[in-house]
Design an enzyme around this catalytic site. Structure first.
Site, short mmCIF file in Angstrom:
data_model
loop_
_atom_site.label_atom_id
_atom_site.label_comp_id
_atom_site.label_asym_id
_atom_site.label_seq_id
_atom_site.Cartn_x
_atom_site.Cartn_y
_atom_site.Cartn_z
N HIS A 65 0.86 -1.19 0.00
CA HIS A 65 0.00 0.00 0.00
C HIS A 65 0.89 1.23 0.00
O HIS A 65 1.70 1.42 0.91
CB HIS A 65 -0.90 -0.01 1.24
CG HIS A 65 -1.73 1.24 1.38
ND1 HIS A 65 -2.69 1.60 0.47
CD2 HIS A 65 -1.72 2.21 2.34
CE1 HIS A 65 -3.25 2.73 0.85
NE2 HIS A 65 -2.67 3.13 1.98
N LYS A 105 -0.61 10.79 1.03
CA LYS A 105 0.32 10.23 0.02
C LYS A 105 -0.09 10.63 -1.40
O LYS A 105 0.75 11.07 -2.19
CB LYS A 105 0.35 8.69 0.15
CG LYS A 105 0.84 8.19 1.50
CD LYS A 105 0.95 6.68 1.53
CE LYS A 105 -0.40 5.98 1.40
NZ LYS A 105 -1.29 6.25 2.55
N ASP A 150 -1.88 4.01 -4.57
CA ASP A 150 -2.65 3.15 -3.67
C ASP A 150 -2.10 1.73 -3.53
O ASP A 150 -1.87 1.24 -2.44
CB ASP A 150 -4.13 3.10 -4.09
CG ASP A 150 -4.99 2.46 -3.00
OD1 ASP A 150 -4.92 2.91 -1.84
OD2 ASP A 150 -5.69 1.48 -3.30
N ARG A 195 17.76 14.76 12.74
CA ARG A 195 17.93 16.15 12.29
C ARG A 195 19.25 16.37 11.55
O ARG A 195 19.49 17.45 11.03
CB ARG A 195 17.83 17.10 13.49
CG ARG A 195 16.49 17.01 14.20
CD ARG A 195 16.43 17.92 15.39
NE ARG A 195 16.54 19.33 15.02
CZ ARG A 195 16.46 20.33 15.89
NH1 ARG A 195 16.29 20.07 17.18
NH2 ARG A 195 16.57 21.58 15.49
#
EC number: 2.7.11.-
Length: 310
Positions: free
Chosen positions: A136, A157, A175, A241
């Site tokens: 998916h 998405k 999808d 980070r």
């Protein structure tokens, strides 16, 4: 299941004998040239492979005594042998034709040169017999990098993919992404036929990307190199980070680079994915900004520690 019949139809080969064996399954992508077997050595005969007979094998066969020929050909035609292919349009030996008919082993003639046909067969078999799965997510080609966007349903998405398409990148699948493993480290993703070129946007419905944005906005398949996993911003979680933490996603025993991107209002996810794709290309070229920064930081710390000691 891949059968000999599908092989013959796809590669447009000529069947000479053994028609009843066309339903045999092909389970091995390797191809064998039975030179030692022609000489009578069958101890390690790879009978589950497609057997390829070229000029070399047939010229040696013609040197065999007449009393040995039929027996050798019958030994080649095992029940598990999916096919025997004679290349360069050569005439198969009569003993081989008889053995193929009797033992229901498909005997095929191809006009290609032996090495050329071997290359075609290998490419076809590797694709047809590749391990497959489906995930998916959304697959987009960003600056030539196949980016698999994953995340919980409703995270954005498809909307991100739409923004990427508007920015000139190409949609592969939305999808549901069908994935096959070509080599140990190569994953190819493509859309199911039913939803090819389609994108679902909540509140808007299903749109046809090719119709709206043109043929240059879509791809039929793409190698997957980078995974971008979208998740809702969690204040309790420490996100990378600097870029030194290397995450990977395992698909069909193949590891690909994974980046987790926290999503919250105001973050332009499409731009972040573009930068991630460009940074990935730099990394495979040997340029790692995070490592360079870490080295500069360490040098600065060492320099300052020496000054304090003085």
């Amino acid at each position: 299941m891949l059968t000999t019949e599908k092989l013959v139809e796809t590669l447009k080969l000529d069947l000479i004998a053994g028609e009843e064996g066309l339903s045999k399954p092909i389970k091995n992508a390797d191809i064998s040239r039975p030179g030692l077997e022609m000489a009578g050595y069958f101890s390690h005969y790879a009978s589950d492979r497609i057997q390829l007979l070229g000029t070399t094998e047939l010229s040696f066969y013609n040197l065999l005594p007449d009393k040995d020929r039929a027996g050798r050909m019958r030994k080649l035609c095992r029940p598990e042998t999916p096919a025997i292919i004679v290349t360069r349009g050569l005439q198969p030996p009569e003993e081989l034709v008889e053995a193929a008919k009797e033992l229901n082993t498909p005997l095929i003639v191809a006009k290609d040169a032996t090495t050329s046909l071997m290359s075609r067969l290998t490419t076809f078999l590797e694709h047809a017999l590749a391990k497959t799965t489906s995930l998916h997510g959304v697959l987009v080609d960003v600056y030539g990098v196949g980016v698999l966007i994953t995340g919980d349903s409703g995270i954005g998405k498809s909307e991100t993919a739409l923004e990427l398409v508007k920015r000139g990148h190409r949609l592969v699948a939305d999808d549901n992404v069908e994935i096959r493993q070509i080599n140990k480290d190569e994953l190819i993703g493509k859309p199911p036929k039913l939803i090819e070129h389609l994108l679902e946007i909540r509140g808007l419905g299903i749109i046809n990307v090719m119709t709206l944005f043109g043929a240059g906005s879509i791809l039929t398949e793409k190698r997957i190199r980078l995974n971008i996993n979208l998740e809702n911003w969690n204040k309790q979680k420490l996100y990378d980070r600097v870029g030194l933490n290397e995450e990977t996603l395992s698909i069909l025993d193949t590891e690909i680079t994974k980046k987790t991107i926290p999503v919250r209002p105001g973050r332009n996810v499409a731009v972040i994915i573009e930068v991630a794709a460009m940074n990935y290309r730099l990394n495979i070229m040997g340029i790692n900004t995070a490592e360079e920064f870490s080295e500069r930081l360490n040098e600065e710390i060492i320099k300052n520690s020496h000054k304090s000691e003085e």
